[in-house]
Write a protein that holds these residues in place. Structure first.
Motif, short mmCIF file in Angstrom:
data_model
loop_
_atom_site.label_atom_id
_atom_site.label_comp_id
_atom_site.label_asym_id
_atom_site.label_seq_id
_atom_site.Cartn_x
_atom_site.Cartn_y
_atom_site.Cartn_z
N GLU A 174 34.65 -59.16 2.92
CA GLU A 174 34.75 -59.51 1.51
C GLU A 174 33.88 -60.72 1.18
O GLU A 174 33.25 -60.79 0.13
CB GLU A 174 36.20 -59.78 1.11
N ALA A 203 32.09 -60.96 -9.92
CA ALA A 203 33.50 -60.53 -9.98
C ALA A 203 33.61 -59.16 -10.64
O ALA A 203 34.33 -58.27 -10.15
CB ALA A 203 34.33 -61.56 -10.73
N ILE A 250 37.04 -57.50 -9.38
CA ILE A 250 38.09 -58.49 -9.13
C ILE A 250 38.02 -59.56 -10.22
O ILE A 250 37.06 -59.62 -10.99
CB ILE A 250 37.92 -59.16 -7.74
N SER A 251 39.05 -60.40 -10.29
CA SER A 251 39.07 -61.48 -11.29
C SER A 251 38.10 -62.59 -10.89
O SER A 251 37.72 -62.71 -9.72
CB SER A 251 40.49 -62.04 -11.42
N ALA A 281 39.71 -64.65 -8.21
CA ALA A 281 39.62 -64.03 -6.88
C ALA A 281 38.21 -64.20 -6.30
O ALA A 281 38.05 -64.44 -5.11
CB ALA A 281 40.00 -62.56 -6.95
N ARG A 341 37.17 -66.08 -2.86
CA ARG A 341 36.35 -65.45 -1.81
C ARG A 341 35.16 -66.32 -1.44
O ARG A 341 34.82 -66.47 -0.27
CB ARG A 341 35.84 -64.08 -2.28
#
Length: 192
Positions: A130, A148, A153-154, A157, A161
């Motif tokens: 990821e 994102a 993903i948000s 998030a 990452r």
């Protein structure tokens, strides 16, 4: 002028194919000359800029299983054959995976360049799948919102990452490596 000599040290059964494909892929990077195959495990190319050397080195470190030698021949009179020999000298006979060695025509100490690539190798080796996806999108020029959205993903998030992947350390290390390589290519005569 720079050259990069890389030696595959992995256990791939079809190593000749992997090395050939790697040479072809690396030759497409901006500022990188055509990688020549030097036997089954070795590839070498002349590279134009400190940025391209850093990008190529980081790509090899990310892939794993490569030992890397960088040759530096400062000055406008540098000969491509000479800088290739410096890169080959740098890699040596007993090279280890994930290790970058540097040899310069000026005989300056290249320890700082070696050290920054050792730190970058450590950051890259600890990365999850990821984290690799997230940093690859950022390196490709996307901002966090775009990356994102691409990953579905948000933004929060994505930020997590990138933090877990050591993105800020990679960015700082990349800038430091480029600066040190540029200084070495100028042939300033100062010990790095």
């Amino acid at each position: 002028m720079f050259a990069l000599h890389a030696r595959y040290r992995g256990r791939e059964r079809r190593r000749a194919d992997l090395v050939r494909r790697s040479a072809e892929a690396l030759s497409t990077l901006n500022g990188v000359g055509k990688f020549e195959l030097l036997g089954v495990e070795d590839i070498c190319a002349v590279i134009d800029s400190a940025e391209a050397v850093t990008d190529t080195t980081m790509a090899l470190l990310s892939a794993g299983d490569w030992a890397i030698g960088i040759g530096i021949a400062p000055g406008a009179d540098a000969d491509p054959g000479e800088v290739r020999k410096l890169a080959t000298t740098a890699i040596g006979r007993r090279c280890r995976t994930g290790v970058v060695r540097v040899c310069s025509r000026s005989n300056d100490d290249m320890g700082d360049i070696v050290a920054v690539f050792a730190l970058l190798a450590h950051v890259l080796a600890k990365r999850t799948t990821e984290g690799r996806e997230a940093t690859q999108l950022m390196r490709g020029g996307m901002n966090q919102n775009e990356a994102a959205a691409e990953l579905g993903i948000s933004k929060q998030a994505m930020s997590q990452r990138l933090a877990a992947a050591g993105w800020s350390a990679e960015t700082a290390g990349w800038k430091l490596a480029v600066g040190l390589l540029r200084k070495a290519d100028c042939g300033s005569g100062h010990t790095l």
